[in-house]
Design a protein around this motif. Structure first.
Motif, PDB file in Angstrom:
ATOM      1  N   VAL A 190       0.878  -1.173   0.000  1.00 24.90           N
ATOM      2  CA  VAL A 190       0.000   0.000   0.000  1.00 24.90           C
ATOM      3  C   VAL A 190       0.908   1.214   0.000  1.00 24.90           C
ATOM      4  N   GLY A 191       0.801   2.017  -1.056  1.00 20.82           N
ATOM      5  CA  GLY A 191       1.661   3.187  -1.201  1.00 20.82           C
ATOM      6  C   GLY A 191       0.952   4.470  -0.838  1.00 20.82           C
ATOM      7  N   LYS A 192       1.426   5.577  -1.418  1.00 17.88           N
ATOM      8  CA  LYS A 192       0.893   6.882  -1.035  1.00 17.88           C
ATOM      9  C   LYS A 192      -0.555   7.085  -1.474  1.00 17.88           C
ATOM     10  N   GLU A 242      -5.579 -17.985   1.776  1.00 21.82           N
ATOM     11  CA  GLU A 242      -6.215 -17.852   3.092  1.00 21.82           C
ATOM     12  C   GLU A 242      -5.468 -16.913   4.039  1.00 21.82           C
ATOM     13  N   LEU A 243      -4.158 -16.883   4.002  1.00 20.26           N
ATOM     14  CA  LEU A 243      -3.359 -16.072   4.913  1.00 20.26           C
ATOM     15  C   LEU A 243      -2.316 -15.313   4.106  1.00 20.26           C
ATOM     16  N   ILE A 244      -2.338 -13.976   4.209  1.00 23.22           N
ATOM     17  CA  ILE A 244      -1.376 -13.172   3.454  1.00 23.22           C
ATOM     18  C   ILE A 244      -0.847 -12.027   4.314  1.00 23.22           C
ATOM     19  N   LYS A 245       0.275 -11.481   3.843  1.00 24.59           N
ATOM     20  CA  LYS A 245       0.844 -10.277   4.437  1.00 24.59           C
ATOM     21  C   LYS A 245       0.769  -9.150   3.417  1.00 24.59           C
ATOM     22  N   VAL A 246       0.495  -7.941   3.925  1.00 25.71           N
ATOM     23  CA  VAL A 246       0.469  -6.732   3.102  1.00 25.71           C
ATOM     24  C   VAL A 246       1.408  -5.728   3.762  1.00 25.71           C
ATOM     25  N   ARG A 247       2.251  -5.133   2.972  1.00 24.58           N
ATOM     26  CA  ARG A 247       3.221  -4.153   3.484  1.00 24.58           C
ATOM     27  C   ARG A 247       2.691  -2.743   3.222  1.00 24.58           C
ATOM     28  N   ILE A 248       2.734  -1.902   4.245  1.00 20.32           N
ATOM     29  CA  ILE A 248       2.382  -0.492   4.101  1.00 20.32           C
ATOM     30  C   ILE A 248       3.693   0.257   3.920  1.00 20.32           C
ATOM     31  N   LEU A 249       3.832   0.929   2.798  1.00 17.44           N
ATOM     32  CA  LEU A 249       5.087   1.622   2.506  1.00 17.44           C
ATOM     33  C   LEU A 249       5.222   2.884   3.358  1.00 17.44           C
ATOM     34  N   ASP A 250       6.457   3.339   3.517  1.00 20.44           N
ATOM     35  CA  ASP A 250       6.732   4.528   4.325  1.00 20.44           C
ATOM     36  C   ASP A 250       6.074   5.783   3.762  1.00 20.44           C
ATOM     37  N   ASN A 251       5.872   5.817   2.440  1.00 21.80           N
ATOM     38  CA  ASN A 251       5.300   7.015   1.834  1.00 21.80           C
ATOM     39  C   ASN A 251       3.768   7.038   1.862  1.00 21.80           C
ATOM     40  N   CYS A 252       3.151   6.069   2.517  1.00 17.01           N
ATOM     41  CA  CYS A 252       1.693   6.032   2.633  1.00 17.01           C
ATOM     42  C   CYS A 252       1.250   7.213   3.504  1.00 17.01           C
ATOM     43  N   GLU A 253       0.290   7.973   3.006  1.00 12.69           N
ATOM     44  CA  GLU A 253      -0.152   9.193   3.684  1.00 12.69           C
ATOM     45  C   GLU A 253      -1.167   8.929   4.788  1.00 12.69           C
ATOM     46  N   PHE A 254      -1.622   7.704   4.923  1.00 13.73           N
ATOM     47  CA  PHE A 254      -2.679   7.383   5.873  1.00 13.73           C
ATOM     48  C   PHE A 254      -2.125   6.640   7.083  1.00 13.73           C
ATOM     49  N   ASP A 255      -2.853   6.693   8.195  1.00  9.45           N
ATOM     50  CA  ASP A 255      -2.449   5.998   9.413  1.00  9.45           C
ATOM     51  C   ASP A 255      -2.486   4.490   9.184  1.00  9.45           C
ATOM     52  N   LYS A 256      -1.495   3.795   9.698  1.00  6.44           N
ATOM     53  CA  LYS A 256      -1.389   2.354   9.454  1.00  6.44           C
ATOM     54  C   LYS A 256      -2.574   1.585  10.033  1.00  6.44           C
ATOM     55  N   ARG A 257      -3.124   2.042  11.149  1.00  6.76           N
ATOM     56  CA  ARG A 257      -4.285   1.364  11.734  1.00  6.76           C
ATOM     57  C   ARG A 257      -5.518   1.511  10.850  1.00  6.76           C
ATOM     58  N   ASP A 258      -5.669   2.693  10.263  1.00  2.00           N
ATOM     59  CA  ASP A 258      -6.794   2.930   9.345  1.00  2.00           C
ATOM     60  C   ASP A 258      -6.662   2.081   8.091  1.00  2.00           C
ATOM     61  N   VAL A 259      -5.445   1.973   7.570  1.00  2.00           N
ATOM     62  CA  VAL A 259      -5.200   1.161   6.375  1.00  2.00           C
ATOM     63  C   VAL A 259      -5.499  -0.302   6.671  1.00  2.00           C
ATOM     64  N   ALA A 260      -5.018  -0.791   7.811  1.00  2.00           N
ATOM     65  CA  ALA A 260      -5.257  -2.192   8.188  1.00  2.00           C
ATOM     66  C   ALA A 260      -6.750  -2.475   8.338  1.00  2.00           C
TER      67      ALA A 260
END
Length: 101
Positions: free
Chosen positions: A23-25, A44-62
């Motif tokens: 998840v980018g900016k 069934e089970l995956i990981k998603v990486r939130i990039l440093d340049n993402c403008e949104f709060d990580k909790r909101d993205v999750a």
């Protein structure tokens, strides 16, 4: 809803996985949610990486990822989100969760 024991089991299962989405900016969009839903149907089970340049709060993205894909948020650690969604067909299930009491 997952129990604590089930989440602990899934965290252990996800430990060796690499993130397959980022998840980018631009944040979360509809096309991304469709692709993640398709991946969850197979894996069934995956990981998603939130990039440093993402403008949104990580909790909101999750939360948005979990809600948009109708999946369970297993863990948010650092900038990595772990999502779980049980396969729709019993014969396609790869992960057998511990029984909830």
């Amino acid at each position: 809803m997952l129990t604590g024991k089930q989440k602990r089991f899934l965290r252990a299962e996800a430990h060796h996985l690499d993130p397959i989405f980022q998840v980018g900016k631009g944040g979360v969009n509809e096309a991304m949610l469709v692709q993640i839903t398709q991946a969850l149907r197979v894996r069934e089970l995956i990981k998603v990486r939130i990039l440093d340049n993402c403008e949104f709060d990580k909790r909101d993205v999750a939360a948005e990822l979990a809600e948009g894909t109708d999946a369970e948020l297993v863990q948010l650690i650092g900038l990595t989100v772990v999502l779980y969604k049980e396969a729709p067909k019993r014969e396609n299930r790869r992960i057998e969760l511990p029984k909830a009491k």
